[in-house]
Scaffold this motif. Structure first.
Motif, PDB file in Angstrom:
ATOM      1  N   PRO A  57       0.827  -1.225   0.000  1.00  0.00           N
ATOM      2  CA  PRO A  57       0.000   0.000   0.000  1.00  0.00           C
ATOM      3  C   PRO A  57       0.857   1.270   0.000  1.00  0.00           C
ATOM      4  O   PRO A  57       0.885   2.031   0.966  1.00  0.00           O
ATOM      5  CB  PRO A  57      -0.814  -0.138   1.280  1.00  0.00           C
ATOM      6  N   LEU A  58       1.566   1.500  -1.087  1.00  0.00           N
ATOM      7  CA  LEU A  58       2.469   2.655  -1.159  1.00  0.00           C
ATOM      8  C   LEU A  58       1.741   3.986  -1.061  1.00  0.00           C
ATOM      9  O   LEU A  58       2.330   4.993  -0.675  1.00  0.00           O
ATOM     10  CB  LEU A  58       3.282   2.600  -2.450  1.00  0.00           C
ATOM     11  N   VAL A  78       6.213   3.927   7.463  1.00  0.00           N
ATOM     12  CA  VAL A  78       6.385   3.101   8.649  1.00  0.00           C
ATOM     13  C   VAL A  78       6.491   1.665   8.168  1.00  0.00           C
ATOM     14  O   VAL A  78       5.604   1.177   7.465  1.00  0.00           O
ATOM     15  CB  VAL A  78       5.193   3.251   9.619  1.00  0.00           C
ATOM     16  N   LEU A  79       7.592   1.018   8.484  1.00  0.00           N
ATOM     17  CA  LEU A  79       7.820  -0.361   8.049  1.00  0.00           C
ATOM     18  C   LEU A  79       7.737  -1.295   9.240  1.00  0.00           C
ATOM     19  O   LEU A  79       8.278  -1.008  10.304  1.00  0.00           O
ATOM     20  CB  LEU A  79       9.191  -0.484   7.390  1.00  0.00           C
ATOM     21  N   ARG A  80       7.058  -2.399   9.035  1.00  0.00           N
ATOM     22  CA  ARG A  80       6.949  -3.404  10.094  1.00  0.00           C
ATOM     23  C   ARG A  80       7.186  -4.764   9.460  1.00  0.00           C
ATOM     24  O   ARG A  80       6.468  -5.158   8.534  1.00  0.00           O
ATOM     25  CB  ARG A  80       5.576  -3.368  10.732  1.00  0.00           C
ATOM     26  N   LYS A  81       8.189  -5.471   9.927  1.00  0.00           N
ATOM     27  CA  LYS A  81       8.482  -6.795   9.404  1.00  0.00           C
ATOM     28  C   LYS A  81       7.530  -7.790  10.053  1.00  0.00           C
ATOM     29  O   LYS A  81       7.494  -7.930  11.276  1.00  0.00           O
ATOM     30  CB  LYS A  81       9.935  -7.171   9.703  1.00  0.00           C
ATOM     31  N   VAL A  82       6.734  -8.450   9.216  1.00  0.00           N
ATOM     32  CA  VAL A  82       5.760  -9.392   9.758  1.00  0.00           C
ATOM     33  C   VAL A  82       6.190 -10.838   9.553  1.00  0.00           C
ATOM     34  O   VAL A  82       5.742 -11.727  10.258  1.00  0.00           O
ATOM     35  CB  VAL A  82       4.356  -9.161   9.156  1.00  0.00           C
ATOM     36  N   HIS A  83       7.042 -11.095   8.559  1.00  0.00           N
ATOM     37  CA  HIS A  83       7.595 -12.416   8.355  1.00  0.00           C
ATOM     38  C   HIS A  83       8.802 -12.314   7.433  1.00  0.00           C
ATOM     39  O   HIS A  83       9.002 -11.301   6.772  1.00  0.00           O
ATOM     40  CB  HIS A  83       6.563 -13.396   7.795  1.00  0.00           C
TER      41      HIS A  83
END
Length: 92
Positions: A57-58, A78-83
């Motif tokens: 979702p850029l 905002v970056l969130r590593k989920v896997h």
């Protein structure tokens, strides 16, 4: 978020220009161009929008332009590593 902060949404597509302001639609088209190798070597495939990441979702990112509020320019995400991804491939 500050109410008076002027911001623009992130982009899903963009154009890549060389120093002569010629547009290169893809990394492949740049490789086939008549530009000198010293100029071509500056460009990387990751400078073009990737078709692999259409699900990102850029448009939720923010772009802050210096001319909008008399500041420096910024790109905010905002970056969130989920896997962990099994393969980090570059689509060209």
């Amino acid at each position: 978020m500050h109410k008076r902060l002027k911001r623009r949404p992130g982009l899903r597509t963009w154009k890549v220009f060389d120093d002569n302001m010629d547009v290169h639609e893809t990394f492949s088209s740049l490789s086939e161009s008549s530009l000198p190798s010293s100029v071509k070597n500056i460009f990387r495939p990751t400078m073009w929008p990737s078709e692999c990441d259409d699900d990102l979702p850029l448009e939720r990112c923010m772009r802050l332009y210096p001319q909008d509020q008399n500041t420096g320019g910024f790109f905010v995400a905002v970056l969130r590593k989920v896997h962990t991804r099994a393969c980090m491939c570059v689509c060209v």
